[in-house]
Write a protein that holds these residues in place. Structure first.
Motif, PDB file in Angstrom:
ATOM      1  N   ARG A 139       0.983  -1.316   0.050  1.00  0.00           N
ATOM      2  CA  ARG A 139       0.128   0.009  -0.012  1.00  0.00           C
ATOM      3  C   ARG A 139       0.700   1.324  -0.021  1.00  0.00           C
ATOM      4  O   ARG A 139       0.556   2.386  -0.665  1.00  0.00           O
ATOM      5  N   PHE A 140       1.991   1.446   0.776  1.00  0.00           N
ATOM      6  CA  PHE A 140       2.831   2.427   0.724  1.00  0.00           C
ATOM      7  C   PHE A 140       3.639   2.651  -0.390  1.00  0.00           C
ATOM      8  O   PHE A 140       3.704   3.786  -1.023  1.00  0.00           O
ATOM      9  N   TYR A 141       4.053   1.702  -1.207  1.00  0.00           N
ATOM     10  CA  TYR A 141       4.569   1.807  -2.502  1.00  0.00           C
ATOM     11  C   TYR A 141       3.477   2.296  -3.559  1.00  0.00           C
ATOM     12  O   TYR A 141       3.761   3.225  -4.068  1.00  0.00           O
ATOM     13  N   GLN A 142       2.088   1.964  -3.400  1.00  0.00           N
ATOM     14  CA  GLN A 142       1.169   2.374  -4.497  1.00  0.00           C
ATOM     15  C   GLN A 142       0.973   3.802  -3.831  1.00  0.00           C
ATOM     16  O   GLN A 142       0.636   4.432  -5.109  1.00  0.00           O
ATOM     17  N   THR A 143       0.508   4.077  -2.710  1.00  0.00           N
ATOM     18  CA  THR A 143      -0.008   5.436  -2.459  1.00  0.00           C
ATOM     19  C   THR A 143       0.997   6.362  -2.890  1.00  0.00           C
ATOM     20  O   THR A 143       0.601   7.670  -3.527  1.00  0.00           O
ATOM     21  N   HIS A 144       2.319   6.021  -2.821  1.00  0.00           N
ATOM     22  CA  HIS A 144       3.355   7.069  -3.298  1.00  0.00           C
ATOM     23  C   HIS A 144       4.170   7.036  -4.496  1.00  0.00           C
ATOM     24  O   HIS A 144       5.166   7.677  -4.867  1.00  0.00           O
ATOM     25  N   GLY A 145       3.570   6.107  -5.541  1.00  0.00           N
ATOM     26  CA  GLY A 145       4.061   5.784  -6.851  1.00  0.00           C
ATOM     27  C   GLY A 145       5.580   5.457  -6.834  1.00  0.00           C
ATOM     28  O   GLY A 145       6.234   5.537  -7.583  1.00  0.00           O
ATOM     29  N   LEU A 146       5.662   4.399  -5.806  1.00  0.00           N
ATOM     30  CA  LEU A 146       7.181   4.102  -5.698  1.00  0.00           C
ATOM     31  C   LEU A 146       7.395   2.391  -6.622  1.00  0.00           C
ATOM     32  O   LEU A 146       6.396   1.891  -6.290  1.00  0.00           O
ATOM     33  N   LYS A 147       8.146   2.438  -6.982  1.00  0.00           N
ATOM     34  CA  LYS A 147       8.740   0.968  -7.427  1.00  0.00           C
ATOM     35  C   LYS A 147       8.720   0.037  -6.258  1.00  0.00           C
ATOM     36  O   LYS A 147       9.511   0.231  -5.499  1.00  0.00           O
ATOM     37  N   GLU A 148       7.985  -1.049  -6.456  1.00  0.00           N
ATOM     38  CA  GLU A 148       8.031  -1.995  -5.460  1.00  0.00           C
ATOM     39  C   GLU A 148       9.438  -2.710  -5.267  1.00  0.00           C
ATOM     40  O   GLU A 148      10.027  -3.105  -6.191  1.00  0.00           O
ATOM     41  N   VAL A 186      17.635   4.556  -3.108  1.00  0.00           N
ATOM     42  CA  VAL A 186      17.498   4.777  -1.762  1.00  0.00           C
ATOM     43  C   VAL A 186      16.244   5.822  -1.892  1.00  0.00           C
ATOM     44  O   VAL A 186      16.430   7.000  -2.462  1.00  0.00           O
ATOM     45  N   VAL A 187      14.947   5.579  -1.039  1.00  0.00           N
ATOM     46  CA  VAL A 187      13.784   6.456  -1.087  1.00  0.00           C
ATOM     47  C   VAL A 187      13.997   7.048   0.191  1.00  0.00           C
ATOM     48  O   VAL A 187      13.404   6.091   1.289  1.00  0.00           O
ATOM     49  N   PRO A 188      14.108   8.265   0.783  1.00  0.00           N
ATOM     50  CA  PRO A 188      14.244   8.684   2.044  1.00  0.00           C
ATOM     51  C   PRO A 188      12.659   9.022   2.589  1.00  0.00           C
ATOM     52  O   PRO A 188      11.936   9.599   1.485  1.00  0.00           O
ATOM     53  N   VAL A 189      12.138   8.455   3.519  1.00  0.00           N
ATOM     54  CA  VAL A 189      10.910   8.728   3.895  1.00  0.00           C
ATOM     55  C   VAL A 189      11.055   9.677   5.514  1.00  0.00           C
ATOM     56  O   VAL A 189      11.625   8.929   6.463  1.00  0.00           O
ATOM     57  N   ILE A 190      10.406  10.275   5.592  1.00  0.00           N
ATOM     58  CA  ILE A 190      10.251  11.236   7.082  1.00  0.00           C
ATOM     59  C   ILE A 190       9.024  11.134   7.518  1.00  0.00           C
ATOM     60  O   ILE A 190       8.022  12.190   7.185  1.00  0.00           O
ATOM     61  N   PRO A 191       8.585  10.278   8.668  1.00  0.00           N
ATOM     62  CA  PRO A 191       7.323  10.640   9.320  1.00  0.00           C
ATOM     63  C   PRO A 191       7.520  11.544  10.415  1.00  0.00           C
ATOM     64  O   PRO A 191       8.485  11.680  11.052  1.00  0.00           O
ATOM     65  N   VAL A 192       6.551  12.492  10.350  1.00  0.00           N
ATOM     66  CA  VAL A 192       6.604  13.623  11.088  1.00  0.00           C
ATOM     67  C   VAL A 192       5.187  13.985  11.877  1.00  0.00           C
ATOM     68  O   VAL A 192       4.159  13.557  11.085  1.00  0.00           O
ATOM     69  N   SER A 193       5.248  14.726  13.035  1.00  0.00           N
ATOM     70  CA  SER A 193       3.915  15.016  13.419  1.00  0.00           C
ATOM     71  C   SER A 193       3.698  16.426  12.778  1.00  0.00           C
ATOM     72  O   SER A 193       4.298  17.082  11.950  1.00  0.00           O
ATOM     73  N   PRO A 194       2.233  16.758  12.497  1.00  0.00           N
ATOM     74  CA  PRO A 194       1.717  17.897  11.860  1.00  0.00           C
ATOM     75  C   PRO A 194       2.494  19.132  12.256  1.00  0.00           C
ATOM     76  O   PRO A 194       2.547  20.146  11.676  1.00  0.00           O
ATOM     77  N   VAL A 195       2.866  19.096  13.695  1.00  0.00           N
ATOM     78  CA  VAL A 195       3.503  20.349  14.325  1.00  0.00           C
ATOM     79  C   VAL A 195       4.685  20.699  13.627  1.00  0.00           C
ATOM     80  O   VAL A 195       4.832  21.896  13.512  1.00  0.00           O
ATOM     81  N   VAL A 196       5.407  19.952  13.084  1.00  0.00           N
ATOM     82  CA  VAL A 196       6.782  20.095  12.450  1.00  0.00           C
ATOM     83  C   VAL A 196       6.674  19.769  10.902  1.00  0.00           C
ATOM     84  O   VAL A 196       7.771  20.062  10.223  1.00  0.00           O
ATOM     85  N   ALA A 197       5.605  19.495  10.447  1.00  0.00           N
ATOM     86  CA  ALA A 197       5.611  18.991   8.903  1.00  0.00           C
ATOM     87  C   ALA A 197       6.083  20.281   7.857  1.00  0.00           C
ATOM     88  O   ALA A 197       6.963  19.899   7.115  1.00  0.00           O
TER      89      ALA A 197
END
Length: 409
Positions: free
Chosen positions: A184-193, A230-241
């Motif tokens: 689902r993550f690959y599909q949502t963000h258009g990434l190659k599986e 390499v695909v960097p992914v940054i999970p953040v809270s809305p406070v610092v987005a």
């Protein structure tokens, strides 16, 4: 109009969280309390998650999201004003119980200021004085009626100092971090599986992220030479987005920035490695089985002072709980692009290292289960309700007195 203490059937709980992790913790606690008594009402300070449970925050939680011995100095006047505002609200509302969550710099001052009101107080998430400045534990008697702690060794530590303490289990076990969907993550963000997803976790506070993100950006430039996929992914809270988006706009590889919980967990499922700040994020990644290295950078003066005070052998929570270094700790001077790039390569390309970390993660997480197998939020809610039922109600403000007339001792 003067507000007096609530009736037993509809208690008012004043609850405070000062940062994103506390907001999640507070929301789960509120949900567990409401499941036991739907009539409970809430007031206080919290973020988006707590507001989803019905809290109308007295002021924005982001006003409290700051850390560091040096970083906090420019904010002292604003924080003092917010402290006064919180005290006055408690004086006026006369809640049946006050719960403060983590954020000890603000929360413990608040608990001290309201000590003379006769309102029972609970502090949720023990101050980490066992790690540094242990003598501070002598300042705590009288600040709360009960301390709810997340780590199993904390109950014995604080009880030894005469403080009523209850281990309720670590909330990371309720995070759902292990339930993500990589496809689902690959599909949502258009990434190659099969793309090499690298999780970067720079921190949930506005004062943290700007210190790590420039280093992460330079590290990615080095990685591009031999790991261009390499695909960097940054999970953040809305406070610092917004801060993260601004800081990463010129990176050699545009990161995927995720703010939704499910999207973050999906990213974990897709990830082959992670670089994260120390703290609860290490336990989230451990639960998801993501091999990691821990890194951190603060103001040099803050680092100098911290090193003189720290009394534990490890900074990363997973290492501390394991009693050994199961993940690399690349702190301060070692938080350099070339060092971090080398650590990332090892995590992706050394399957034995990854397997060893994952095996150690399982052992660490087993020790974080709450008493009797109860979910942490449920155990915390039971402790709060028990205190509420066994404590005399706070003295009511006389009807002739103006709201907020009584001052904390």
């Amino acid at each position: 109009m003067v507000v007096t203490a609530s009736s037993p059937s509809a208690p008012l709980i004043w609850i405070l969280a000062g940062e994103a992790s506390g907001d999640v913790l507070g929301a789960r606690l509120m949900q567990a309390l409401l499941a036991r008594n739907p009539a409970i009402r809430f007031a206080g300070v919290g973020g988006v998650r707590m507001q989803e449970q019905g809290l109308h925050s007295l002021f924005p939680m982001r006003d409290l999201a700051v850390m560091g011995l040096v970083e906090i100095l420019p904010r002292l006047r604003a924080l003092s004003a917010r402290l006064n505002e919180a005290v006055q609200d408690i004086e006026a509302r006369r809640p049946d119980l006050v719960v403060t969550i983590d954020s000890p710099g603000f929360a413990l001052r608040l608990l001290r200021r309201i000590a003379g009101l006769g309102i029972p107080r609970v502090h949720y998430v023990a101050p980490q004085v066992w790690a540094w400045r242990q003598k501070r534990v002598k300042e705590f008697p009288g600040l709360w009626e009960e301390l709810l702690c997340l780590l199993p060794f904390e109950e014995e530590f604080f009880s030894r100092h005469g403080l009523l303490t209850k281990f309720v289990g670590h909330p990371v076990l309720q995070s759902g971090a292990q339930d993500g969907n990589a496809a689902r993550f690959y599909q949502t963000h258009g990434l190659k599986e099969g793309a090499r997803v690298l999780i970067l976790m720079p921190g949930s506070r506005r004062s943290e992220a700007p210190r790590l993100l420039p280093v992460f950006g330079k590290m990615l430039a080095l990685l591009q030479r031999d790991m261009p996929d390499v695909v960097p992914v940054i999970p953040v809270s809305p406070v610092v987005a917004a801060t993260v988006a601004r800081e990463t706009a010129r990176w050699p590889v545009r990161p995927v920035i995720v703010t939704e919980i499910q999207d973050k967990h999906d990213a974990f499922a897709a990830a082959g490695a992670a670089l994260t700040k120390s703290g609860t994020s290490t336990l989230e990644l451990a639960l998801a089985g993501v091999p990691m290295a821990v890194t951190y950078r603060v103001n040099p003066l803050t680092a100098f002072m911290a090193r003189r005070l720290i009394r534990v052998p490890h900074v990363a929570m997973v290492n501390l709980l394991a009693g050994r270094a199961i993940v690399p700790e690349l702190l301060q001077e070692q938080c350099q692009p070339a060092v971090l790039a080398g650590a990332v390569r090892d995590l992706f390309e050394n399957p034995e290292m990854a397997a060893g970390q994952k095996a150690a993660f399982r052992t660490v997480l087993e020790g974080l289960r709450g008493p009797g197998g109860m979910l942490p939020a449920d155990a915390a809610a039971e402790a709060v309700l028990h205190l509420l039922a066994n404590t005399a109600p706070a003295a009511q403000v006389p009807q002739s007195a103006p709201a907020g007339a009584e001052k904390a001792g």
